[in-house]
Design a protein around this motif. Structure first.
Motif, PDB file in Angstrom:
ATOM      1  N   ALA A 109       0.818  -1.215   0.000  1.00 59.70           N
ATOM      2  CA  ALA A 109       0.000   0.000   0.000  1.00 59.70           C
ATOM      3  C   ALA A 109       0.850   1.263   0.000  1.00 59.70           C
ATOM      4  CB  ALA A 109      -0.931   0.001   1.216  1.00 59.70           C
ATOM      5  N   ALA A 110       2.075   1.171   0.535  1.00 58.82           N
ATOM      6  CA  ALA A 110       2.923   2.361   0.610  1.00 58.82           C
ATOM      7  C   ALA A 110       3.446   2.798  -0.756  1.00 58.82           C
ATOM      8  CB  ALA A 110       4.098   2.098   1.557  1.00 58.82           C
ATOM      9  N   LEU A 111       3.877   1.849  -1.601  1.00 60.62           N
ATOM     10  CA  LEU A 111       4.625   2.210  -2.798  1.00 60.62           C
ATOM     11  C   LEU A 111       3.868   3.086  -3.789  1.00 60.62           C
ATOM     12  CD1 LEU A 111       7.283   2.081  -4.256  1.00 60.62           C
ATOM     13  CD2 LEU A 111       6.588  -0.115  -5.240  1.00 60.62           C
ATOM     14  N   PRO A 112       2.611   2.767  -4.180  1.00 57.40           N
ATOM     15  CA  PRO A 112       1.926   3.657  -5.125  1.00 57.40           C
ATOM     16  C   PRO A 112       1.761   5.076  -4.600  1.00 57.40           C
ATOM     17  CG  PRO A 112       0.483   1.844  -4.449  1.00 57.40           C
ATOM     18  CD  PRO A 112       1.817   1.571  -3.855  1.00 57.40           C
ATOM     19  N   ASN A 113       1.645   5.216  -3.292  1.00 59.63           N
ATOM     20  CA  ASN A 113       1.515   6.548  -2.702  1.00 59.63           C
ATOM     21  C   ASN A 113       2.836   7.298  -2.705  1.00 59.63           C
ATOM     22  OD1 ASN A 113      -1.369   6.846  -1.527  1.00 59.63           O
ATOM     23  ND2 ASN A 113      -0.771   4.756  -1.051  1.00 59.63           N
ATOM     24  N   LEU A 114       3.936   6.589  -2.459  1.00 62.68           N
ATOM     25  CA  LEU A 114       5.253   7.212  -2.572  1.00 62.68           C
ATOM     26  C   LEU A 114       5.491   7.723  -3.989  1.00 62.68           C
ATOM     27  CD1 LEU A 114       7.391   4.610  -0.561  1.00 62.68           C
ATOM     28  CD2 LEU A 114       6.654   6.874   0.213  1.00 62.68           C
ATOM     29  N   ILE A 115       5.154   6.894  -4.978  1.00 63.45           N
ATOM     30  CA  ILE A 115       5.349   7.286  -6.376  1.00 63.45           C
ATOM     31  C   ILE A 115       4.476   8.479  -6.729  1.00 63.45           C
ATOM     32  CG2 ILE A 115       5.090   6.530  -8.775  1.00 63.45           C
ATOM     33  CD1 ILE A 115       5.716   3.659  -7.751  1.00 63.45           C
ATOM     34  N   ALA A 116       3.183   8.417  -6.348  1.00 70.68           N
ATOM     35  CA  ALA A 116       2.262   9.502  -6.685  1.00 70.68           C
ATOM     36  C   ALA A 116       2.671  10.808  -6.007  1.00 70.68           C
ATOM     37  CB  ALA A 116       0.835   9.117  -6.293  1.00 70.68           C
ATOM     38  N   LEU A 117       3.011  10.751  -4.731  1.00 69.17           N
ATOM     39  CA  LEU A 117       3.400  11.970  -4.011  1.00 69.17           C
ATOM     40  C   LEU A 117       4.631  12.617  -4.631  1.00 69.17           C
ATOM     41  CD1 LEU A 117       2.816  10.804  -0.331  1.00 69.17           C
ATOM     42  CD2 LEU A 117       1.791  12.841  -1.363  1.00 69.17           C
ATOM     43  N   CYS A 118       5.647  11.825  -4.935  1.00 72.40           N
ATOM     44  CA  CYS A 118       6.889  12.393  -5.485  1.00 72.40           C
ATOM     45  C   CYS A 118       6.697  12.899  -6.904  1.00 72.40           C
ATOM     46  CB  CYS A 118       8.006  11.351  -5.433  1.00 72.40           C
ATOM     47  SG  CYS A 118       8.581  10.994  -3.770  1.00 72.40           S
ATOM     48  N   SER A 119       5.994  12.148  -7.739  1.00 71.37           N
ATOM     49  CA  SER A 119       5.810  12.581  -9.124  1.00 71.37           C
ATOM     50  C   SER A 119       4.970  13.853  -9.195  1.00 71.37           C
ATOM     51  CB  SER A 119       5.156  11.467  -9.953  1.00 71.37           C
ATOM     52  OG  SER A 119       3.846  11.209  -9.507  1.00 71.37           O
ATOM     53  N   GLU A 120       3.966  13.986  -8.330  1.00 70.15           N
ATOM     54  CA  GLU A 120       3.118  15.165  -8.344  1.00 70.15           C
ATOM     55  C   GLU A 120       3.799  16.361  -7.693  1.00 70.15           C
ATOM     56  OE1 GLU A 120      -0.860  12.355  -8.340  1.00 70.15           O
ATOM     57  OE2 GLU A 120      -0.462  13.608  -6.576  1.00 70.15           O
ATOM     58  N   ALA A 121       4.692  16.122  -6.737  1.00 72.30           N
ATOM     59  CA  ALA A 121       5.422  17.226  -6.118  1.00 72.30           C
ATOM     60  C   ALA A 121       6.452  17.815  -7.067  1.00 72.30           C
ATOM     61  CB  ALA A 121       6.118  16.744  -4.841  1.00 72.30           C
ATOM     62  N   ALA A 122       7.094  16.977  -7.883  1.00 73.80           N
ATOM     63  CA  ALA A 122       8.171  17.442  -8.761  1.00 73.80           C
ATOM     64  C   ALA A 122       7.670  18.010 -10.077  1.00 73.80           C
ATOM     65  CB  ALA A 122       9.145  16.294  -9.042  1.00 73.80           C
ATOM     66  N   GLY A 123       6.513  17.541 -10.551  1.00 74.07           N
ATOM     67  CA  GLY A 123       6.012  18.011 -11.833  1.00 74.07           C
ATOM     68  C   GLY A 123       6.529  17.178 -12.999  1.00 74.07           C
ATOM     69  N   GLN A 124       5.988  17.472 -14.183  1.00 69.45           N
ATOM     70  CA  GLN A 124       6.253  16.657 -15.372  1.00 69.45           C
ATOM     71  C   GLN A 124       7.723  16.604 -15.752  1.00 69.45           C
ATOM     72  OE1 GLN A 124       3.848  15.074 -17.124  1.00 69.45           O
ATOM     73  NE2 GLN A 124       4.912  14.498 -19.003  1.00 69.45           N
ATOM     74  N   ARG A 125       8.416  17.716 -15.725  1.00 68.27           N
ATOM     75  CA  ARG A 125       9.776  17.776 -16.266  1.00 68.27           C
ATOM     76  C   ARG A 125      10.768  16.975 -15.437  1.00 68.27           C
ATOM     77  NH1 ARG A 125      14.300  21.036 -15.809  1.00 68.27           N
ATOM     78  NH2 ARG A 125      13.333  22.297 -14.175  1.00 68.27           N
ATOM     79  N   LEU A 126      10.577  16.930 -14.125  1.00 65.02           N
ATOM     80  CA  LEU A 126      11.538  16.271 -13.242  1.00 65.02           C
ATOM     81  C   LEU A 126      10.965  15.030 -12.575  1.00 65.02           C
ATOM     82  CD1 LEU A 126      13.042  19.467 -11.600  1.00 65.02           C
ATOM     83  CD2 LEU A 126      14.152  17.979 -13.270  1.00 65.02           C
ATOM     84  N   ARG A 127       9.887  14.501 -13.143  1.00 63.18           N
ATOM     85  CA  ARG A 127       9.221  13.360 -12.512  1.00 63.18           C
ATOM     86  C   ARG A 127      10.146  12.144 -12.411  1.00 63.18           C
ATOM     87  NH1 ARG A 127       3.686  12.631 -15.052  1.00 63.18           N
ATOM     88  NH2 ARG A 127       3.172  14.294 -13.574  1.00 63.18           N
ATOM     89  N   GLY A 128      10.867  11.843 -13.483  1.00 61.55           N
ATOM     90  CA  GLY A 128      11.748  10.681 -13.465  1.00 61.55           C
ATOM     91  C   GLY A 128      12.816  10.796 -12.401  1.00 61.55           C
ATOM     92  N   SER A 129      13.436  11.963 -12.294  1.00 60.57           N
ATOM     93  CA  SER A 129      14.482  12.157 -11.284  1.00 60.57           C
ATOM     94  C   SER A 129      13.909  12.097  -9.871  1.00 60.57           C
ATOM     95  CB  SER A 129      15.169  13.509 -11.499  1.00 60.57           C
ATOM     96  OG  SER A 129      15.856  13.540 -12.727  1.00 60.57           O
ATOM     97  N   ALA A 130      12.734  12.683  -9.652  1.00 58.93           N
ATOM     98  CA  ALA A 130      12.145  12.708  -8.312  1.00 58.93           C
ATOM     99  C   ALA A 130      11.779  11.309  -7.842  1.00 58.93           C
ATOM    100  CB  ALA A 130      10.909  13.610  -8.299  1.00 58.93           C
ATOM    101  N   VAL A 131      11.128  10.531  -8.721  1.00 60.95           N
ATOM    102  CA  VAL A 131      10.728   9.180  -8.337  1.00 60.95           C
ATOM    103  C   VAL A 131      11.958   8.302  -8.115  1.00 60.95           C
ATOM    104  CG1 VAL A 131       9.519   7.089  -9.094  1.00 60.95           C
ATOM    105  CG2 VAL A 131       8.473   9.326  -9.439  1.00 60.95           C
ATOM    106  N   SER A 132      12.964   8.447  -8.968  1.00 61.83           N
ATOM    107  CA  SER A 132      14.165   7.624  -8.798  1.00 61.83           C
ATOM    108  C   SER A 132      14.940   8.022  -7.547  1.00 61.83           C
ATOM    109  CB  SER A 132      15.062   7.726 -10.036  1.00 61.83           C
ATOM    110  OG  SER A 132      15.544   9.046 -10.218  1.00 61.83           O
ATOM    111  N   LEU A 133      14.946   9.324  -7.206  1.00 57.01           N
ATOM    112  CA  LEU A 133      15.613   9.763  -5.984  1.00 57.01           C
ATOM    113  C   LEU A 133      14.925   9.170  -4.762  1.00 57.01           C
ATOM    114  CD1 LEU A 133      17.761  11.516  -4.635  1.00 57.01           C
ATOM    115  CD2 LEU A 133      16.149  13.428  -4.707  1.00 57.01           C
ATOM    116  N   MET A 134      13.604   9.171  -4.765  1.00 57.92           N
ATOM    117  CA  MET A 134      12.872   8.537  -3.670  1.00 57.92           C
ATOM    118  C   MET A 134      13.138   7.035  -3.644  1.00 57.92           C
ATOM    119  SD  MET A 134      10.068   6.307  -3.327  1.00 57.92           S
ATOM    120  CE  MET A 134       9.132   6.544  -4.830  1.00 57.92           C
ATOM    121  N   TYR A 135      13.060   6.405  -4.822  1.00 58.63           N
ATOM    122  CA  TYR A 135      13.121   4.947  -4.864  1.00 58.63           C
ATOM    123  C   TYR A 135      14.513   4.401  -4.543  1.00 58.63           C
ATOM    124  CZ  TYR A 135      12.137   0.189  -6.144  1.00 58.63           C
ATOM    125  OH  TYR A 135      11.978  -1.174  -6.086  1.00 58.63           O
ATOM    126  N   CYS A 136      15.548   5.217  -4.674  1.00 59.82           N
ATOM    127  CA  CYS A 136      16.877   4.713  -4.316  1.00 59.82           C
ATOM    128  C   CYS A 136      16.959   4.413  -2.822  1.00 59.82           C
ATOM    129  CB  CYS A 136      17.975   5.676  -4.756  1.00 59.82           C
ATOM    130  SG  CYS A 136      18.221   7.091  -3.676  1.00 59.82           S
TER     131      CYS A 136
END
Length: 394
Positions: free
Chosen positions: A117-144
């Motif tokens: 239950a945690a993972l989809p929320n982590l992905i959604a929170l980070c991708s929406e906080a960073a915005g479209q241009r930096l979504r990949g970097s934000a999600v990967s920074l969290m996921y590391c």
């Protein structure tokens, strides 16, 4: 990674707290593999029974991801994340106090529900906080945080606590409970979620999830990629010991794998924001195939450490790329549901991987056979992802 000035403090807090949750999630995901030798002795478990112990937690990940994503699109990402962290913390502690195989399986099952239950929320929170241009970097920074947490679990093994198998679960359970006040006080809810609370989510859910081919291709790639990742996470320490390596050597290989995973997650996330998605995908899947061959053929510690690092870099790093790609295909009002559904399907692959590997080992297949047999799934995942990218260039 840089965040635009308009939302940098909020985004930095979101990504930082989500990274901390991911760190603890990674510790628990790796904990079963590190504790496996001690658990097998304590409960007199064979290889097939250990496969069920590994898979019990993964089975819980599936409904956790589905329900966690669905709830997040209705009551908010923050609330669901806090509940899921509390759940996996409590049942990680329960794992350390299991008294029989059924109680052990039950504790791992509910730990998996919280983790899922945690993972989809982590992905959604980070991708929406960073915005479209930096979504990949934000999600990967969290996921590391996930491989770094797994490296922490490997460090517990290196320190010599594998015989005291409960120790890694005690650490993995106390940590999530200790950070709950931080999440409640400082984690901001997604602005994009709050802006779409009045949207007609049910109609959008049916159209956006099942009305496009992207969903099915994404699911196929998730399934086979996570199958390989979870074979490595759960079975690699035992495979190495069976090959004649010591438990300490196996822990060092797992540490190398998780450090490779952390570096790979960051590096590949940066590449995803800078290169065409097909180029990043090609690099990931060619790297996975090469790493599997290296793990299957290496026969001394130095080369095994190198192969383990490469496996973490490309397999877990590639998983991070998949998590970063998924939000591109869904609008805000169904994003957590869409990501959660993809994660859940990936968990089916993650669940089947340890069981298939356990069955192959029980039938007499060697370590090399188990690892090299994963190659066809890697090819299928790559083809599905290339087709997905071709349908909707990123």
């Amino acid at each position: 990674m840089t965040i635009s000035a308009s939302n940098s403090p909020r985004a930095a807090i979101t990504i930082g707290l989500c990274f901390l949750v991911a760190l603890l999630e990674g510790l628990d995901l790796q904990a079963a593999g590190i504790a496996a030798p001690g658990m097998a002795v304590a409960f007199s478990l064979g290889k097939l029974q250990m496969g069920w112990v590994f898979s019990a937690g993964i089975i819980g990940l599936l409904p956790g991801a589905l329900v966690g994503g669905w709830l997040a699109d209705r009551i908010g990402r923050k609330r669901v994340l806090i509940g899921s962290v509390a759940l996996f913390g409590l049942f990680s502690l329960a794992t350390a106090h299991a008294w029989s195989l059924p109680s052990l399986l039950l504790a791992r099952l509910f730990t998996g529900v919280g983790l899922g239950a945690a993972l989809p929320n982590l992905i959604a929170l980070c991708s929406e906080a960073a915005g479209q241009r930096l979504r990949g970097s934000a999600v990967s920074l969290m996921y590391c945080g996930v491989p770094l947490g797994a490296a922490l679990a490997a460090g517990i093994g290196i320190a010599g606590y594998t015989a005291d198998w409960q120790r890694v679960f005690q650490v993995g359970g106390a940590g999530p409970l200790l950070i709950l006040p931080l999440l409640a006080r400082y984690l901001p809810e997604s602005k994009q979620f709050r802006a779409t609370l009045q949207a007609d989510g049910a109609a959008n859910l049916r159209r956006e999830l099942f009305g496009q081919g992207a969903t099915w291709l994404l699911w196929l790639s998730y399934f086979f990629t996570l199958m390989v990742v979870y074979i490595l996470i759960n079975w690699l320490p035992s495979l190495l010991v069976a090959q004649g390596f010591s438990g300490r050597d196996a822990s060092w290989v797992m540490f190398a794998l998780q450090m490779g995973a952390a570096i790979g997650t960051l590096a590949l996330g940066q590449l995803l924001d800078r290169l065409p998605a097909w180029a990043t995908a090609a690099l990931v899947y060619l790297g996975i195939l090469a790493a599997l061959a290296g793990l299957g053929l290496a026969n001394e510690l130095r080369t095994m450490l190198l192969a383990g690092f490469a496996a973490g870099f490309f397999a877990t790093g590639g998983q991070g790329v998949l998590y970063a790609l998924a939000p591109y295909f869904y609008p805000v009002q169904v994003r957590a549901t869409g990501v959660g559904a993809a994660v859940a399907v990936g968990r089916l692959g993650a669940m089947s991987g340890p069981l298939v590997a356990g069955q192959m080992l029980a039938l007499g297949a060697g370590s090399a056979g188990v690892l090299l047999a994963s190659a066809p799934g890697v090819v299928i995942a790559a083809l599905a992802l290339f087709r997905l990218i071709g349908r909707r260039p990123l």
